[in-house]
Structures are given as structure tokens and as C-alpha cells.
Design a protein around this motif. Structure first.
Motif, PDB file in Angstrom:
ATOM      1  N   ASN A   2      88.389  61.418  37.681  1.00 15.24           N
ATOM      2  CA  ASN A   2      88.557  60.604  36.491  1.00 15.24           C
ATOM      3  C   ASN A   2      89.982  60.099  36.369  1.00 15.24           C
ATOM      4  N   SER A  70      80.813  62.210  29.038  1.00 13.47           N
ATOM      5  CA  SER A  70      81.076  63.636  29.264  1.00 13.47           C
ATOM      6  C   SER A  70      79.764  64.386  29.391  1.00 13.47           C
ATOM      7  N   GLY A  85      84.961  65.449  36.790  1.00 17.16           N
ATOM      8  CA  GLY A  85      84.594  64.715  35.590  1.00 17.16           C
ATOM      9  C   GLY A  85      84.954  65.475  34.334  1.00 17.16           C
ATOM     10  N   GLU A  86      84.429  64.992  33.223  1.00 17.99           N
ATOM     11  CA  GLU A  86      84.712  65.589  31.920  1.00 17.99           C
ATOM     12  C   GLU A  86      83.547  66.454  31.465  1.00 17.99           C
ATOM     13  N   TRP A  87      83.874  67.673  31.077  1.00 16.19           N
ATOM     14  CA  TRP A  87      82.877  68.643  30.650  1.00 16.19           C
ATOM     15  C   TRP A  87      83.305  69.278  29.333  1.00 16.19           C
ATOM     16  N   SER A 114      88.843  68.231  31.854  1.00 10.76           N
ATOM     17  CA  SER A 114      88.870  67.033  32.691  1.00 10.76           C
ATOM     18  C   SER A 114      89.305  67.423  34.096  1.00 10.76           C
ATOM     19  N   ASP A 115      88.384  67.274  35.055  1.00 18.06           N
ATOM     20  CA  ASP A 115      88.670  67.672  36.436  1.00 18.06           C
ATOM     21  C   ASP A 115      89.266  69.069  36.503  1.00 18.06           C
TER      22      ASP A 115
END
Length: 267
Positions: A2, A70, A85-87, A114-115
């Protein structure tokens, strides 16, 4: 990978996240009974799952809307790295076992990762109304006011803590935990052993406690507090003093003036 999430972007979404976690926490408070005393394991397990099933959908709906694209990490007991990615790493009832036994140490938490780097966190303690927040590069706050970690430099004056990450951990992990408590009891002023991790980590971030360690990689219990402590000026590493990430096998957060001493004791 990202694009880098800026502090300005994070600050813009923080209000929505506070709102989401507050709605969820207020719903969990409605389910709280200070007279609750589960009489057996089956009753206890059913109550834990019922809380999660009632609160997790609230967090899912609001958090995914707050940050389009997300995803939500569903398993609150999982550890290790997340995919790129975003979690959202959440705990619908952090300290669930306390909640269902009529005890007060529980919260609702959400951390945006994020990552594999925590960049935003909100911890809401419904019984007190306290809201702890942090964004990467923006500092840590309690009810909107900045917080800082302890200024202590002597471990002999320190209040430190640890605890189980989850029930039925491996015997070797429990032996290591017990040995660390025994060793730390001869080094620190007071050792607190309790659950959940987040409720100790907010104390470290606010300077009330001086260090917390855990021999675990359970993400939901560590990520929110890790960012809070780091943004409050604390040291966040593994127990050997190496940089911490969700892939690390264990965890340490402490006041910077005590970090090296705690690492020495734990090793």
C-alpha cells in the motif's frame, strides 16, 4: 504494498473509529452483569462466544466503512504476520473472561494495521468511559489529552506486569511465564500478573505501570497497546530487545529508562 498512510489521513479517520468502538463498547456494557458468576466451563464458553457474536458485527460494519478497501482479521486469538494491505485487528471484548465473571477490567479495541505496522488504535473502557487513542506520528492520548510513559530509571522502583495471552497455552510457554515472574519478583518493586494484555498496556502508555511483557504473538492483545506505548514515548521490542512486529514470538513494552534492565532480567 500500500501507499504510505499519512498522519493527516489517520487523523481524519480517527473520529469514525472512536465512534465505532464506542458504539460497540456501549453495547457490550449493556450485556455486563456485575453479579455474573458462570458455574461451569460450558456456561463460561457460551457467554464468551455470545459476547463476540453480538459485538463483532458492529465493529465490522463501522470499521470497514471508515476505511474502504480495508479488511477485518476475524480470529482474535491469531498471531503472526498479516497479508499485505490494511487490516483491522479488533477485540470485541478484550478481557471477555473478566466481563462474564462480573469484573471490571475489559474493553473494546480496534487497531488499523498497514502492511503489518500498527498505524491507528482506539481502546474504549466502557465502565469508566475512558478512550485511549494513538495514530502513528501523532502521539498517544487519553480522552483527548496527551499521555507519556513513566520516567523511572530504577527497576527496583518499578511496577511491571505480564499474563497469559489465552487459555490452555502450551506447557513450555506457561513454564517460561512462571520462571519470568519468579525472576522479576526479585528485581522489580511489584509484579502484576493479570489479563487482558491491553488493560496493562494502557497503564504503561499512561505512565501508571512501567513495563509489560508477554511470551506470545496474539495480535489482538498486543497491537493496540504497542502503538499506544510507542506513541507515548515508550520502547516496544521483543523480550531480547529486538524490534517488535506481529511476526515476533514475544513482546515487551516499557519505559525507555528501564528497557535495558527488563531485557537483562528476562534473558
Amino acid at each position: 504494498m500500500n501507499a504510505v498512510v499519512t498522519t493527516t489521513e489517520l487523523e481524519a479517520v480517527l473520529g469514525a473509529v472512536v465512534g465505532a468502538v464506542t458504539i460497540a463498547g456501549d453495547a457490550l456494557r449493556e450485556r455486563f452483569d456485575p453479579a455474573a458468576r458462570p458455574a461451569d466451563l460450558d456456561t463460561l464458553v457460551r457467554a464468551i462466544y455470545a459476547n463476540d457474536e453480538a459485538i463483532l458485527p458492529i465493529l465490522r460494519e463501522h470499521l470497514l466503512a471508515a476505511r474502504p478497501g480495508s479488511r477485518l482479521a476475524e480470529d482474535e486469538l491469531a498471531g503472526g504476520s498479516l497479508p499485505p494491505g490494511e487490516w483491522w485487528v479488533v477485540d470485541a471484548a478484550e478481557g471477555n473472561v473478566n466481563h462474564i465473571h462480573g469484573m471490571s477490567e475489559w474493553a473494546v479495541t480496534a487497531a488499523l494495521v498497514s502492511d503489518n505496522e500498527p498505524v491507528l488504535t482506539v481502546v474504549y473502557v466502557p465502565l469508566s468511559g475512558d478512550v485511549y487513542t494513538a495514530v502513528r506520528g501523532g502521539g498517544a492520548r487519553l480522552n483527548g489529552e496527551p499521555i507519556r510513559v513513566s520516567a523511572k530509571t530504577e527497576l527496583t522502583a518499578a511496577l511491571v506486569g505480564t499474563g497469559q495471552a489465552k487459555p490452555r497455552e502450551a506447557p513450555e510457554a506457561l513454564r517460561r511465564l512462571g520462571a519470568s515472574v519468579t525472576t522479576m519478583l526479585t528485581s522489580a518493586l511489584v509484579v502484576r500478573v493479570s489479563v487482558p494484555a491491553t488493560m496493562q498496556l494502557v497503564h504503561v502508555a499512561a505512565g501508571r505501570m512501567d513495563a509489560f511483557w508477554q511470551f506470545s504473538d496474539v495480535r489482538s492483545g498486543l497491537l493496540p497497546g504497542a502503538l499506544l506505548v510507542a506513541e507515548a514515548g515508550g520502547a516496544v521490542t521483543d523480550t531480547a530487545g529486538r524490534p517488535w512486529s506481529p511476526a515476533s514470538a514475544d513482546f515487551l513494552a516499557s519505559a525507555p529508562g528501564l528497557h535495558a534492565q527488563v531485557v537483562d532480567v528476562l534473558n
